[in-house]
Design a protein around this motif. Structure first.
Motif, PDB file in Angstrom:
ATOM      1  N   MET A 124       0.727  -1.076  -0.084  1.00  0.00           N
ATOM      2  CA  MET A 124       0.090  -0.169   0.097  1.00  0.00           C
ATOM      3  C   MET A 124       0.736   1.262  -0.025  1.00  0.00           C
ATOM      4  SD  MET A 124      -2.673  -1.082   2.900  1.00  0.00           S
ATOM      5  CE  MET A 124      -3.967  -0.198   2.323  1.00  0.00           C
ATOM      6  N   ALA A 125       0.469   2.364  -0.701  1.00  0.00           N
ATOM      7  CA  ALA A 125       1.104   3.522  -0.817  1.00  0.00           C
ATOM      8  C   ALA A 125       0.113   4.713  -0.274  1.00  0.00           C
ATOM      9  CB  ALA A 125       1.745   3.778  -1.938  1.00  0.00           C
ATOM     10  N   CYS A 126       0.670   5.896  -0.011  1.00  0.00           N
ATOM     11  CA  CYS A 126      -0.050   7.085   0.459  1.00  0.00           C
ATOM     12  C   CYS A 126       0.490   8.411  -0.076  1.00  0.00           C
ATOM     13  CB  CYS A 126       0.110   7.117   2.044  1.00  0.00           C
ATOM     14  SG  CYS A 126      -0.678   8.411   2.751  1.00  0.00           S
ATOM     15  N   GLU A 127      -0.679   8.910  -0.638  1.00  0.00           N
ATOM     16  CA  GLU A 127      -0.254  10.209  -1.396  1.00  0.00           C
ATOM     17  C   GLU A 127      -0.365  11.256  -0.322  1.00  0.00           C
ATOM     18  OE1 GLU A 127      -2.607  13.539  -4.134  1.00  0.00           O
ATOM     19  OE2 GLU A 127      -3.528  11.879  -3.463  1.00  0.00           O
ATOM     20  N   ALA A 231       6.133  12.163   8.722  1.00  0.00           N
ATOM     21  CA  ALA A 231       7.437  12.411   8.687  1.00  0.00           C
ATOM     22  C   ALA A 231       7.985  12.091   7.388  1.00  0.00           C
ATOM     23  CB  ALA A 231       8.178  11.760   9.663  1.00  0.00           C
ATOM     24  N   ILE A 232       7.662  10.954   6.779  1.00  0.00           N
ATOM     25  CA  ILE A 232       8.081  10.634   5.465  1.00  0.00           C
ATOM     26  C   ILE A 232       7.577  11.679   4.396  1.00  0.00           C
ATOM     27  CG2 ILE A 232       8.037   9.027   3.790  1.00  0.00           C
ATOM     28  CD1 ILE A 232       7.840   6.924   5.994  1.00  0.00           C
ATOM     29  N   LEU A 233       6.401  11.766   4.425  1.00  0.00           N
ATOM     30  CA  LEU A 233       5.919  12.887   3.456  1.00  0.00           C
ATOM     31  C   LEU A 233       6.505  14.215   3.733  1.00  0.00           C
ATOM     32  CD1 LEU A 233       2.016  12.092   3.847  1.00  0.00           C
ATOM     33  CD2 LEU A 233       3.517  11.912   1.765  1.00  0.00           C
ATOM     34  N   ALA A 234       6.808  14.717   4.894  1.00  0.00           N
ATOM     35  CA  ALA A 234       7.370  15.848   5.028  1.00  0.00           C
ATOM     36  C   ALA A 234       9.008  16.027   4.542  1.00  0.00           C
ATOM     37  CB  ALA A 234       7.714  16.499   6.634  1.00  0.00           C
ATOM     38  N   GLY A 236       9.506  14.658   1.527  1.00  0.00           N
ATOM     39  CA  GLY A 236       9.498  14.618   0.148  1.00  0.00           C
ATOM     40  C   GLY A 236       9.644  13.172  -0.344  1.00  0.00           C
ATOM     41  N   ASP A 237       9.378  12.007   0.502  1.00  0.00           N
ATOM     42  CA  ASP A 237       9.359  10.806   0.098  1.00  0.00           C
ATOM     43  C   ASP A 237       7.853  10.207   0.119  1.00  0.00           C
ATOM     44  OD1 ASP A 237      12.168  10.346  -0.373  1.00  0.00           O
ATOM     45  OD2 ASP A 237      12.415   9.472   1.827  1.00  0.00           O
ATOM     46  N   ILE A 238       7.766   9.098  -0.719  1.00  0.00           N
ATOM     47  CA  ILE A 238       6.396   8.377  -0.681  1.00  0.00           C
ATOM     48  C   ILE A 238       6.309   7.448   0.288  1.00  0.00           C
ATOM     49  CG2 ILE A 238       4.800   7.010  -2.018  1.00  0.00           C
ATOM     50  CD1 ILE A 238       4.842   9.704  -3.074  1.00  0.00           C
ATOM     51  N   PRO A 239       5.499   7.527   1.229  1.00  0.00           N
ATOM     52  CA  PRO A 239       5.461   6.164   2.193  1.00  0.00           C
ATOM     53  C   PRO A 239       4.622   5.278   1.682  1.00  0.00           C
ATOM     54  CG  PRO A 239       4.347   8.330   2.935  1.00  0.00           C
ATOM     55  CD  PRO A 239       4.312   8.561   1.572  1.00  0.00           C
ATOM     56  N   PHE A 240       5.302   3.840   2.077  1.00  0.00           N
ATOM     57  CA  PHE A 240       4.306   2.581   1.573  1.00  0.00           C
ATOM     58  C   PHE A 240       4.818   1.651   2.565  1.00  0.00           C
ATOM     59  CE2 PHE A 240       8.817   1.833   0.172  1.00  0.00           C
ATOM     60  CZ  PHE A 240       9.246   0.367   0.351  1.00  0.00           C
ATOM     61  N   LEU A 241       3.890   0.639   2.488  1.00  0.00           N
ATOM     62  CA  LEU A 241       4.039  -0.457   3.502  1.00  0.00           C
ATOM     63  C   LEU A 241       3.449  -1.759   3.081  1.00  0.00           C
ATOM     64  CD1 LEU A 241       0.764  -0.700   4.463  1.00  0.00           C
ATOM     65  CD2 LEU A 241       1.452   1.180   5.798  1.00  0.00           C
ATOM     66  N   HIS A 242       3.561  -2.674   3.904  1.00  0.00           N
ATOM     67  CA  HIS A 242       3.027  -4.149   3.529  1.00  0.00           C
ATOM     68  C   HIS A 242       2.544  -5.040   4.594  1.00  0.00           C
ATOM     69  CE1 HIS A 242       6.690  -3.653   1.051  1.00  0.00           C
ATOM     70  NE2 HIS A 242       6.142  -4.025  -0.027  1.00  0.00           N
ATOM     71  N   VAL A 243       1.198  -5.462   4.343  1.00  0.00           N
ATOM     72  CA  VAL A 243       0.405  -5.842   5.303  1.00  0.00           C
ATOM     73  C   VAL A 243       0.037  -7.122   4.735  1.00  0.00           C
ATOM     74  CG1 VAL A 243      -1.601  -4.780   4.152  1.00  0.00           C
ATOM     75  CG2 VAL A 243      -1.391  -5.564   6.464  1.00  0.00           C
ATOM     76  N   ALA A 244      -0.230  -8.243   5.954  1.00  0.00           N
ATOM     77  CA  ALA A 244      -0.718  -9.698   5.366  1.00  0.00           C
ATOM     78  C   ALA A 244      -2.035  -9.434   5.050  1.00  0.00           C
ATOM     79  CB  ALA A 244      -0.578 -10.419   6.940  1.00  0.00           C
ATOM     80  N   GLY A 245      -2.458 -10.394   4.060  1.00  0.00           N
ATOM     81  CA  GLY A 245      -3.576 -10.278   3.445  1.00  0.00           C
ATOM     82  C   GLY A 245      -4.718 -10.477   4.451  1.00  0.00           C
ATOM     83  N   GLY A 246      -4.420 -11.418   5.546  1.00  0.00           N
ATOM     84  CA  GLY A 246      -5.672 -11.627   6.368  1.00  0.00           C
ATOM     85  C   GLY A 246      -5.873 -10.520   7.409  1.00  0.00           C
ATOM     86  N   ASN A 247      -5.002  -9.748   7.448  1.00  0.00           N
ATOM     87  CA  ASN A 247      -4.746  -8.692   8.630  1.00  0.00           C
ATOM     88  C   ASN A 247      -6.061  -7.480   8.204  1.00  0.00           C
ATOM     89  OD1 ASN A 247      -4.643  -7.128  10.766  1.00  0.00           O
ATOM     90  ND2 ASN A 247      -2.392  -7.286  10.771  1.00  0.00           N
ATOM     91  N   GLY A 248      -7.327  -7.836   8.155  1.00  0.00           N
ATOM     92  CA  GLY A 248      -8.386  -6.831   7.922  1.00  0.00           C
ATOM     93  C   GLY A 248      -8.358  -5.679   8.741  1.00  0.00           C
ATOM     94  N   ALA A 249      -8.209  -5.955  10.009  1.00  0.00           N
ATOM     95  CA  ALA A 249      -7.937  -4.780  10.876  1.00  0.00           C
ATOM     96  C   ALA A 249      -7.042  -3.759  10.857  1.00  0.00           C
ATOM     97  CB  ALA A 249      -7.999  -5.074  12.611  1.00  0.00           C
TER      98      ALA A 249
END
Length: 274
Positions: A124-127, A231-234, A236-249
């Motif tokens: 996932m990534a965040c604008e 902090a990452i956005l500040a 000037g970078d794009i934040p992204f992350l990884h999450v297990a598919g079953g972790n709906g919460a």
């Protein structure tokens, strides 16, 4: 580009200056739209990108294979699926060692390798951060910046309880980590944390998001993730992350903050055998 269902996608950049990442706005069929992100070339192989650029000082290897130092991160990457890349990876991992790779592995010699685990999930990534309804709430103890050396053992212990296997004693040296201590006491127990792991040109991974099971339900994970993302956005970078598919919460929390899916993700653990 044609979206699923035959619709023409409408693309717009996640952030100016980073044209490789796109948000895709796709008609859903009921006068509404579904927004998701298309993965950039760099994020297709983030471990390789990090180990050969911004974090090459924490990794080693030559040719088409790299791995992070074992006390930093149990991860390795291939530049491609050639025989040379497989041979290079085999040379980097000793019999009895295990490493994780971020992809479906190429054909491996069963006399030298065996697969021991796989975790499918999402990237996932965040604008931009999404403001919560009613504004942000700063209830509970304030977060503190964690020291990559002095607080390392506490961080490893917390991560081992919440989600073991991806955090070493030198992982905190990969980026900035912040945490929440019990009752806000500087010497209190570390009960939640979040920070930065992979770093590649233009992008930073938010990682190690975890809360001690005895202290769930206070919004610590969401608050720390918001702070790390801001902090990452500040920077000037794009934040992204990884999450297990079953972790709906967790996926729900990240979506509330403004993260959107880029692509399916797959972590595969391989063991080198002699």
């Amino acid at each position: 580009m044609r979206a699923p269902g035959g619709y023409l996608s409408r693309h717009f950049r996640i952030a100016q200056g980073h044209p490789a990442i796109l948000l895709v706005k796709t008609p859903r069929g009921d006068s509404a739209f579904v927004i998701h992100a298309s993965v950039s070339l760099q994020l297709e192989n983030p471990i390789w990108q990090a180990a050969t650029t911004r974090q090459q000082h924490l990794a080693y290897g030559q040719g088409p294979a790299r791995r992070f130092l074992s006390d930093v991160l149990p991860m390795a990457a291939l530049e491609n699926h050639s025989d040379a890349a497989v041979a290079a990876l085999t040379g980097l991992v000793s019999p009895g060692e295990q490493v994780w790779i971020f992809e479906e592995p190429p054909p491996l010699d069963p006399r030298q390798w065996r697969e021991t685990n796989r975790i499918p999930g999402l990237q996932m990534a965040c604008e931009r951060l999404v403001s919560p309804e009613g504004g942000t709430r700063d209830e509970g103890p304030a977060s503190v910046m964690l020291d990559p050396v002095a607080d390392a053992e506490e961080m490893v212990a917390l991560k081992a309880i919440a989600f073991p296997g991806f955090f070493g004693i030198r992982t905190p040296q990969m980026g900035r980590y912040r945490g929440i201590r019990l009752n806000g006491d500087p010497d209190g127990e570390l009960v939640a944390m979040a920070g930065e792991r992979l770093a590649l040109p233009g992008y930073r991974e938010v990682s190690a998001i975890c809360t001690h099971p005895a202290h769930l339900g206070h919004g610590y994970a969401q608050r720390l993730t918001r702070e790390a993302t801001a902090a990452i956005l500040a920077d000037g970078d794009i934040p992204f992350l990884h999450v297990a598919g079953g972790n709906g919460a967790a996926i729900h929390i990240y979506e509330q903050l403004g993260f959107v899916p880029c692509a399916d993700a797959l972590f595969v653990q391989l063991e080198r055998i002699g």
